[in-house]
Design an enzyme around this catalytic site. Structure first.
Site, PDB file in Angstrom:
ATOM      1  CG  PHE A  23     -19.661  45.801  18.960  1.00 54.29           C
ATOM      2  CD1 PHE A  23     -20.724  46.540  19.458  1.00 54.29           C
ATOM      3  CD2 PHE A  23     -19.327  45.941  17.615  1.00 54.29           C
ATOM      4  CE1 PHE A  23     -21.453  47.398  18.632  1.00 54.29           C
ATOM      5  CE2 PHE A  23     -20.031  46.801  16.783  1.00 54.29           C
ATOM      6  CZ  PHE A  23     -21.096  47.529  17.292  1.00 54.29           C
ATOM      7  N   GLY A  24     -21.295  42.748  18.497  1.00 56.53           N
ATOM      8  CA  GLY A  24     -21.752  42.172  17.229  1.00 56.53           C
ATOM      9  C   GLY A  24     -22.316  43.257  16.332  1.00 56.53           C
ATOM     10  CE1 TYR A  25     -18.123  43.007  13.372  1.00 59.96           C
ATOM     11  CE2 TYR A  25     -19.046  43.314  11.188  1.00 59.96           C
ATOM     12  CZ  TYR A  25     -18.077  42.782  12.020  1.00 59.96           C
ATOM     13  OH  TYR A  25     -17.089  41.996  11.481  1.00 59.96           O
ATOM     14  N   GLY A  26     -23.007  42.253  12.775  1.00 56.71           N
ATOM     15  CA  GLY A  26     -23.563  41.557  11.602  1.00 56.71           C
ATOM     16  C   GLY A  26     -24.534  40.500  12.099  1.00 56.71           C
ATOM     17  CB  SER A  27     -24.827  36.862  11.458  1.00 58.32           C
ATOM     18  OG  SER A  27     -23.580  36.411  11.930  1.00 58.32           O
ATOM     19  CD  GLU A  98     -18.491  35.463  13.333  1.00 59.16           C
ATOM     20  OE1 GLU A  98     -18.146  36.122  12.335  1.00 59.16           O
ATOM     21  OE2 GLU A  98     -19.684  35.215  13.589  1.00 59.16           O
TER      22      GLU A  98
HETATM   23  C1  SIN Z   1     -20.607  40.056  13.637  1.00 60.82           C
HETATM   24  O1  SIN Z   1     -21.795  39.788  13.436  1.00 60.82           O
HETATM   25  O2  SIN Z   1     -20.278  40.779  14.603  1.00 60.82           O
HETATM   26  C2  SIN Z   1     -19.522  39.517  12.766  1.00 60.82           C
HETATM   27  C3  SIN Z   1     -19.897  39.298  11.344  1.00 60.82           C
HETATM   28  C4  SIN Z   1     -20.934  38.236  11.130  1.00 60.82           C
HETATM   29  O3  SIN Z   1     -20.788  37.129  11.677  1.00 60.82           O
HETATM   30  O4  SIN Z   1     -21.907  38.469  10.400  1.00 60.82           O
END
Ligand code: SIN
Length: 187
Positions: A23-27, A98
């Site tokens: 699950f990704g929530y940012g980049s 990460e």
């Molecule tokens: C993510 O995107 O899920 C983790 C945070 C990031 O790398 O911005």
């Protein structure tokens, strides 16, 4: 820089699985620089997205960290993002990407089209060395406006994340408020 790669590589929750949901929530929503078998809009529960993590390696430097998102525990909250079905080999790249404070956490992932699966998400907790913590949304925008690192300007991270959430039809008051402050600062 404190590096979480070894801690993540010791994680064995999905050992023996042919593929794993991430699950990704940012980049990870807007920059999928890894191969995936499937990609589905999704959300997780009881976590909130916050621009509370420092970035020494992507959107800032150790001397002048940027600000990026992490997840903060918040019972009853919903955080929308993108789920990717990947093979376990992709974690070598992802753990490196990460490494600045994020640890893999197991979570149920709820797909927008229905259904739920256990998967992983990267969370940078308050005890990590790059943690910055809360600040007003105006101060966060001002910080983002002046930061940059090897992956590019911090402002591009914010603007691309906001655009990706909008494209998913998602409202995130924290992200959109910081975006508005940033736009006002640059006009
Ligand atoms: C993510 O995107 O899920 C983790 C945070 C990031 O790398 O911005």
């Amino acid at each position: 820089m404190h590096d979480t790669t070894a801690l993540n590589q010791a994680m064995d929750h999905f050992d023996g699985h042919d593929n794993v949901w991430l699950f990704g929530y940012g980049s990870i929503i807007f920059k999928a620089d890894f191969p995936y078998l499937a990609r589905r809009p999704a959300h997780i529960l009881d976590w909130q997205r916050r621009f509370w993590q420092g970035s020494h390696d992507h959107r800032g430097t150790p001397a002048a960290p940027g600000r990026v998102v992490t997840l903060v525990e918040a019972p009853g909250a919903r955080c929308a993002g993108m789920a990717y079905l990947i093979t376990p080999e992709e974690f070598a790249h992802l753990d490196h990407r990460e490494k600045n404070g994020y640890l893999r956490v197991v979570t149920p992932i709820h797909f927008a089209e229905g259904g739920v699966a256990d998967g992983l998400t990267y969370v940078a907790a308050p005890d990590n060395a790059a943690w910055l913590g809360p600040a007003s949304e105006a101060d966060i925008a001002a910080h983002i406006a002046r930061a940059a690192g090897p992956s590019g300007p911090n402002r591009a991270y914010l603007l691309e994340l906001a655009a990706a959430l909008r494209a998913l039809g998602e409202d995130d008051a924290h992200i959109f408020a910081i975006e508005q402050h940033l736009i006002r600062l640059s006009s």
